[in-house]
Design a protein around this motif. Structure first.
Motif, PDB file in Angstrom:
ATOM      1  N   ALA A   1       0.836  -1.214   0.000  1.00  0.00           N
ATOM      2  CA  ALA A   1       0.000   0.000   0.000  1.00  0.00           C
ATOM      3  C   ALA A   1       0.869   1.260   0.000  1.00  0.00           C
ATOM      4  N   SER A   2       1.983   1.238   0.737  1.00  0.00           N
ATOM      5  CA  SER A   2       2.822   2.449   0.812  1.00  0.00           C
ATOM      6  C   SER A   2       3.479   2.755  -0.538  1.00  0.00           C
ATOM      7  N   ARG A   3       3.541   1.761  -1.411  1.00  0.00           N
ATOM      8  CA  ARG A   3       4.092   1.951  -2.773  1.00  0.00           C
ATOM      9  C   ARG A   3       2.980   2.130  -3.806  1.00  0.00           C
ATOM     10  N   ASN A   4       1.732   2.253  -3.338  1.00  0.00           N
ATOM     11  CA  ASN A   4       0.571   2.378  -4.242  1.00  0.00           C
ATOM     12  C   ASN A   4       0.450   1.155  -5.165  1.00  0.00           C
ATOM     13  N   VAL A   5       0.691  -0.014  -4.595  1.00  0.00           N
ATOM     14  CA  VAL A   5       0.625  -1.265  -5.371  1.00  0.00           C
ATOM     15  C   VAL A   5      -0.512  -2.130  -4.814  1.00  0.00           C
ATOM     16  N   LYS A   6      -1.391  -2.600  -5.715  1.00  0.00           N
ATOM     17  CA  LYS A   6      -2.477  -3.496  -5.306  1.00  0.00           C
ATOM     18  C   LYS A   6      -2.103  -4.936  -5.692  1.00  0.00           C
ATOM     19  N   PRO A   7      -1.987  -5.831  -4.716  1.00  0.00           N
ATOM     20  CA  PRO A   7      -1.731  -7.230  -5.061  1.00  0.00           C
ATOM     21  C   PRO A   7      -3.013  -7.918  -5.538  1.00  0.00           C
ATOM     22  N   ILE A   8      -2.848  -8.863  -6.468  1.00  0.00           N
ATOM     23  CA  ILE A   8      -3.965  -9.695  -6.900  1.00  0.00           C
ATOM     24  C   ILE A   8      -3.398 -11.048  -7.342  1.00  0.00           C
ATOM     25  N   GLY A   9      -3.914 -12.111  -6.758  1.00  0.00           N
ATOM     26  CA  GLY A   9      -3.446 -13.453  -7.106  1.00  0.00           C
ATOM     27  C   GLY A   9      -4.338 -14.093  -8.150  1.00  0.00           C
ATOM     28  N   LEU A  10      -3.898 -15.214  -8.655  1.00  0.00           N
ATOM     29  CA  LEU A  10      -4.710 -16.027  -9.577  1.00  0.00           C
ATOM     30  C   LEU A  10      -4.360 -17.472  -9.316  1.00  0.00           C
ATOM     31  N   SER A  11      -5.392 -18.310  -9.269  1.00  0.00           N
ATOM     32  CA  SER A  11      -5.167 -19.751  -9.222  1.00  0.00           C
ATOM     33  C   SER A  11      -6.249 -20.396 -10.075  1.00  0.00           C
ATOM     34  N   THR A  12      -5.890 -21.522 -10.696  1.00  0.00           N
ATOM     35  CA  THR A  12      -6.808 -22.137 -11.664  1.00  0.00           C
ATOM     36  C   THR A  12      -7.828 -23.025 -10.942  1.00  0.00           C
ATOM     37  N   ASP A  13      -8.499 -22.429  -9.970  1.00  0.00           N
ATOM     38  CA  ASP A  13      -9.574 -23.103  -9.238  1.00  0.00           C
ATOM     39  C   ASP A  13     -10.764 -22.154  -9.119  1.00  0.00           C
ATOM     40  N   TYR A  14     -11.873 -22.681  -8.539  1.00  0.00           N
ATOM     41  CA  TYR A  14     -13.114 -21.893  -8.398  1.00  0.00           C
ATOM     42  C   TYR A  14     -13.039 -20.955  -7.193  1.00  0.00           C
ATOM     43  N   ARG A  15     -13.866 -19.892  -7.261  1.00  0.00           N
ATOM     44  CA  ARG A  15     -13.890 -18.914  -6.160  1.00  0.00           C
ATOM     45  C   ARG A  15     -14.221 -19.572  -4.821  1.00  0.00           C
ATOM     46  N   GLU A  16     -15.158 -20.509  -4.823  1.00  0.00           N
ATOM     47  CA  GLU A  16     -15.552 -21.160  -3.574  1.00  0.00           C
ATOM     48  C   GLU A  16     -14.349 -21.877  -2.938  1.00  0.00           C
ATOM     49  N   GLU A  17     -13.517 -22.480  -3.796  1.00  0.00           N
ATOM     50  CA  GLU A  17     -12.297 -23.140  -3.292  1.00  0.00           C
ATOM     51  C   GLU A  17     -11.330 -22.100  -2.742  1.00  0.00           C
ATOM     52  N   HIS A  18     -11.183 -21.008  -3.468  1.00  0.00           N
ATOM     53  CA  HIS A  18     -10.281 -19.929  -3.008  1.00  0.00           C
ATOM     54  C   HIS A  18     -10.699 -19.464  -1.610  1.00  0.00           C
ATOM     55  N   GLU A  19     -12.037 -19.306  -1.420  1.00  0.00           N
ATOM     56  CA  GLU A  19     -12.504 -18.759  -0.142  1.00  0.00           C
ATOM     57  C   GLU A  19     -12.170 -19.711   1.014  1.00  0.00           C
ATOM     58  N   LYS A  20     -12.343 -20.994   0.762  1.00  0.00           N
ATOM     59  CA  LYS A  20     -11.988 -21.977   1.822  1.00  0.00           C
ATOM     60  C   LYS A  20     -10.478 -21.980   2.053  1.00  0.00           C
ATOM     61  N   TRP A  21      -9.730 -21.857   0.975  1.00  0.00           N
ATOM     62  CA  TRP A  21      -8.262 -21.866   1.094  1.00  0.00           C
ATOM     63  C   TRP A  21      -7.779 -20.641   1.884  1.00  0.00           C
ATOM     64  N   ILE A  22      -8.399 -19.479   1.608  1.00  0.00           N
ATOM     65  CA  ILE A  22      -7.999 -18.247   2.313  1.00  0.00           C
ATOM     66  C   ILE A  22      -8.149 -18.421   3.833  1.00  0.00           C
ATOM     67  N   ALA A  23      -9.192 -19.124   4.242  1.00  0.00           N
ATOM     68  CA  ALA A  23      -9.364 -19.371   5.691  1.00  0.00           C
ATOM     69  C   ALA A  23      -8.158 -20.151   6.226  1.00  0.00           C
ATOM     70  N   ASP A  24      -7.679 -21.121   5.451  1.00  0.00           N
ATOM     71  CA  ASP A  24      -6.471 -21.875   5.853  1.00  0.00           C
ATOM     72  C   ASP A  24      -5.239 -20.973   5.888  1.00  0.00           C
ATOM     73  N   VAL A  25      -5.113 -20.126   4.865  1.00  0.00           N
ATOM     74  CA  VAL A  25      -3.948 -19.228   4.795  1.00  0.00           C
ATOM     75  C   VAL A  25      -3.947 -18.314   6.022  1.00  0.00           C
ATOM     76  N   ASN A  26      -5.108 -17.743   6.317  1.00  0.00           N
ATOM     77  CA  ASN A  26      -5.192 -16.825   7.456  1.00  0.00           C
ATOM     78  C   ASN A  26      -4.758 -17.520   8.745  1.00  0.00           C
ATOM     79  N   GLU A  27      -5.201 -18.767   8.896  1.00  0.00           N
ATOM     80  CA  GLU A  27      -4.905 -19.483  10.142  1.00  0.00           C
ATOM     81  C   GLU A  27      -3.441 -19.927  10.192  1.00  0.00           C
ATOM     82  N   THR A  28      -2.969 -20.528   9.099  1.00  0.00           N
ATOM     83  CA  THR A  28      -1.609 -21.106   9.165  1.00  0.00           C
ATOM     84  C   THR A  28      -0.519 -20.046   9.053  1.00  0.00           C
TER      85      THR A  28
END
Ligand code: BEZ
Length: 208
Positions: free
Chosen positions: A60-87
């Motif tokens: 943010a301090s460099r005015n840069v917005k991150p955005i990822g991509l993975s070849t899976d569905y949004r519903e999978e991404h959302e469940k995965w993000i919960a794992d990322v946040n925890e681990t």
């Protein structure tokens, strides 16, 4: 399709974990750090998504917005993000593009069949507010990216834009910079009042 440095990057519409986006509109007046992943629920990717979230203030301090991509569905991404946040002990607040049909991965040449035919390799695209590609790097599936390097190249690109300089090997912020050949000695006197060292006529270094 391969995208070269200086090209206008392809625009696309996609579903993401932050809702549907049109890529160029989403970038807006910011820079973008667009980075691809082979698949959700994989170990290296989990650490990279986590590291990006941990560095959100740096981006943010460099005015840069991150955005990822993975070849899976949004519903999978959302469940995965919960794992990322925890681990990874963080909060993922940036979008991850859902690309189950690999349309965007193909558009951006993220599928390297010699590595895998249905999963994206680890590509980085640094895109400026004009939507031009400024830097790309590509890693194989089994090597996680170096986020110090990602921030360093963003700093180098932004400094080069603002100060008419180039950066030498292993430059880090605060280090000496190079006066490019496109700047004459006469012009350099105005731009670099502290002066410079001429090691060779083509190699002039200065401090900012
Ligand atoms: C990983 O993220 O750990 C990974 C993903 C695909 C292939 C190999 C490793």
């Amino acid at each position: 399709m391969s995208i070269h440095i200086g090209d206008l990057v392809p625009d696309f519409e996609a579903d993401t974990t932050a809702g549907p986006i049109r890529f160029h509109e989403w970038i807006g007046d910011s820079w973008a750090f667009f980075f691809s992943h082979p698949a959700d629920f994989t170990p290296v990717c989990t650490t990279e998504i986590g590291r990006t979230a941990q560095l959100s203030a740096e981006f943010a301090s460099r005015n840069v917005k991150p955005i990822g991509l993975s070849t899976d569905y949004r519903e999978e991404h959302e469940k995965w993000i919960a794992d990322v946040n925890e681990t990874q002990n963080t909060h993922v607040g940036f979008p991850i593009v859902a690309d189950p049909e690999m349309q965007i991965a193909r558009l951006y040449d993220m599928i390297h069949p010699g590595e895998h035919v249905t999963e994206a390799v680890r590509t980085v695209f640094i895109i400026d507010p004009d939507k031009k590609l400024r830097l790309t790097m590509t890693y194989p599936m089994n090597v996680g990216r170096n986020f110090d390097e990602i921030l360093r190249v963003i700093d180098a690109l932004q400094l080069a834009d603002s100060k008419k300089i180039a950066t030498p090997a292993d430059w880090t912020p605060g280090g000496k910079v190079i006066i490019p050949l496109s700047v004459s000695d006469e012009e350099a006197k105005d731009i670099f009042p502290k002066g410079w060292d001429t090691l060779r006529p083509y190699l002039r270094v200065t401090e900012l």
